[in-house]
Motif scaffolding. Sequence first.
Motif, PDB file in Angstrom:
ATOM      1  N   ALA B  25      37.324  38.135  42.434  1.00 39.89           N
ATOM      2  CA  ALA B  25      36.007  37.678  42.895  1.00 39.89           C
ATOM      3  C   ALA B  25      35.969  36.153  42.979  1.00 39.89           C
ATOM      4  O   ALA B  25      35.389  35.587  43.900  1.00 39.89           O
ATOM      5  N   GLN B  26      36.604  35.507  42.023  1.00 39.16           N
ATOM      6  CA  GLN B  26      36.587  34.040  41.991  1.00 39.16           C
ATOM      7  C   GLN B  26      37.487  33.413  43.051  1.00 39.16           C
ATOM      8  O   GLN B  26      37.113  32.458  43.712  1.00 39.16           O
ATOM      9  N   ASN B  27      38.703  33.949  43.171  1.00 42.20           N
ATOM     10  CA  ASN B  27      39.725  33.258  43.963  1.00 42.20           C
ATOM     11  C   ASN B  27      40.197  34.018  45.187  1.00 42.20           C
ATOM     12  O   ASN B  27      40.874  33.447  46.035  1.00 42.20           O
ATOM     13  N   GLY B  28      39.866  35.288  45.275  1.00 39.92           N
ATOM     14  CA  GLY B  28      40.398  36.111  46.357  1.00 39.92           C
ATOM     15  C   GLY B  28      41.716  36.741  45.938  1.00 39.92           C
ATOM     16  O   GLY B  28      42.518  36.125  45.226  1.00 39.92           O
ATOM     17  N   ALA B  30      44.549  37.404  47.447  1.00 37.47           N
ATOM     18  CA  ALA B  30      45.833  36.803  47.826  1.00 37.47           C
ATOM     19  C   ALA B  30      46.209  35.618  46.936  1.00 37.47           C
ATOM     20  O   ALA B  30      47.391  35.310  46.789  1.00 37.47           O
ATOM     21  N   ALA B  31      45.211  34.972  46.336  1.00 42.80           N
ATOM     22  CA  ALA B  31      45.484  33.772  45.547  1.00 42.80           C
ATOM     23  C   ALA B  31      45.784  34.090  44.080  1.00 42.80           C
ATOM     24  O   ALA B  31      46.166  33.195  43.327  1.00 42.80           O
ATOM     25  N   PHE B 106      31.032  42.481  45.887  1.00 40.57           N
ATOM     26  CA  PHE B 106      31.606  41.376  46.667  1.00 40.57           C
ATOM     27  C   PHE B 106      33.083  41.651  46.990  1.00 40.57           C
ATOM     28  O   PHE B 106      33.511  41.569  48.143  1.00 40.57           O
ATOM     29  N   TYR B 109      33.733  44.497  49.502  1.00 39.78           N
ATOM     30  CA  TYR B 109      33.501  44.169  50.904  1.00 39.78           C
ATOM     31  C   TYR B 109      34.583  43.214  51.411  1.00 39.78           C
ATOM     32  O   TYR B 109      35.181  43.408  52.463  1.00 39.78           O
ATOM     33  N   MET B 110      34.860  42.200  50.611  1.00 39.00           N
ATOM     34  CA  MET B 110      35.713  41.097  51.035  1.00 39.00           C
ATOM     35  C   MET B 110      37.190  41.458  51.119  1.00 39.00           C
ATOM     36  O   MET B 110      37.921  40.916  51.936  1.00 39.00           O
ATOM     37  N   ARG B 113      40.287  44.033  53.828  1.00 44.38           N
ATOM     38  CA  ARG B 113      41.380  43.532  54.692  1.00 44.38           C
ATOM     39  C   ARG B 113      42.721  43.480  53.976  1.00 44.38           C
ATOM     40  O   ARG B 113      43.759  43.381  54.621  1.00 44.38           O
ATOM     41  N   GLY B 165      22.204  43.326  51.016  1.00 45.31           N
ATOM     42  CA  GLY B 165      21.900  41.902  51.150  1.00 45.31           C
ATOM     43  C   GLY B 165      21.093  41.341  49.988  1.00 45.31           C
ATOM     44  O   GLY B 165      21.123  40.128  49.750  1.00 45.31           O
ATOM     45  N   THR B 168      22.820  38.895  47.734  1.00 43.57           N
ATOM     46  CA  THR B 168      23.155  37.522  48.136  1.00 43.57           C
ATOM     47  C   THR B 168      22.076  36.523  47.724  1.00 43.57           C
ATOM     48  O   THR B 168      22.338  35.325  47.703  1.00 43.57           O
ATOM     49  N   TRP B 169      20.872  36.989  47.436  1.00 45.63           N
ATOM     50  CA  TRP B 169      19.811  36.019  47.124  1.00 45.63           C
ATOM     51  C   TRP B 169      19.064  36.311  45.821  1.00 45.63           C
ATOM     52  O   TRP B 169      18.496  35.401  45.236  1.00 45.63           O
TER      53      TRP B 169
END
Lengths: 195, 195
Positions: B25-28, B30-31, B106, B109-110, B113, B165, B168-169
């Motif tokens: 969640a913090q870095n993605g 791949a990282a 998060f 969804y992210m 891929r 959504g 997100t807020w």
Amino acid sequence: MARTQGSHSDITGPRVREAALRLFAQNGYAAVSMRQIAGEVGVQAGALYNYTPDKQSLLFDLLRGHMDDLLQARAACAQPDDPLAALEQFTRFHIRFHHDRPEAVFVSYMELRNLTPENFEIIEGLRRCYEDQLEDILRRGVTEGRFDVAEPKIAAMAVIAMLTGVNTWFRDEGRLSLPEVEEIYWGMVRKAVAA
Amino acid sequence: MARTQGSHSDITGPRVREAALRLFAQNGYAAVSMRQIAGEVGVQAGALYNYTPDKQSLLFDLLRGHMDDLLQARAACAQPDDPLAALEQFTRFHIRFHHDRPEAVFVSYMELRNLTPENFEIIEGLRRCYEDQLEDILRRGVTEGRFDVAEPKIAAMAVIAMLTGVNTWFRDEGRLSLPEVEEIYWGMVRKAVAA
């Protein structure tokens, strides 16, 4: 000579941004190095620093560029006085604009967490500026007795999330055309805020 | 001895998943390296392979676990026959469930891929299973003349995007409580599909 160098930057700048956008979208900001971006553009890693001071600036440029494009394209639209016409205009504009640049939309949402606090605040301000435009339309509709919306700010964010969601499933080669999808979403938005 | 080892895995497994979720969640995805995840858990990198064969399996476990939790929690809900009551139930359930686990939402969804095609297909199937539940409620409402929805599948995705959504807020310390936010969104959903 300054002119030649300027022209060179003018050509390379967009290519650097395109390469960065593609790589950030594929791998995420944290996993992409300046060396990789340079490789994608076809320049030496050192040369990249002629165009951008660091990776954070590149991310910020991409996100700010996306929001600038959005706000400029929106400012170029007709702004109907009638709240219902204005809401329809906003709905169709939002779907079309976001459909045309899925990578920028994805990176703009996903990489907010990787902006420095100062850069985050600027992008947040631009996002609020866009949300405010929809909120204003909703408030006008409420004042004129055309809409029934308890919380225009929240309704604006709800509508924007719904419309941006088109990007997660829509395919150009699918059963429905984009204008047909616009029509379906517009029908839902119209009813959701109706008096 | 097998039992002791089993118990050890039972404790470490969740800690590995928690650490991986936090870092992704913090870095993605791949990282993040397996070494970093091991460091976060406080075990040697080599020991991590007792719990998971590789980083892809860890990502897949997280995304599948999230969808399994969602479908199980949903199955445990009362399922009203009345389409309007069922839609309200779905709306409130979705907001609450997603509010409680923002990182998993998060990452889910992210990082789609970054799944292998086989793993992507499984997760997509589970997501479709969830969307189908809302689509079924909408179809029932249309059949009974209670809802007016031209495309129940698309309406289901539109409603889900709108509800997700909230994450997100919404802030727990904000002006509105989660039940108040539920009420506002339920009002919009109800109207959006109304006959």
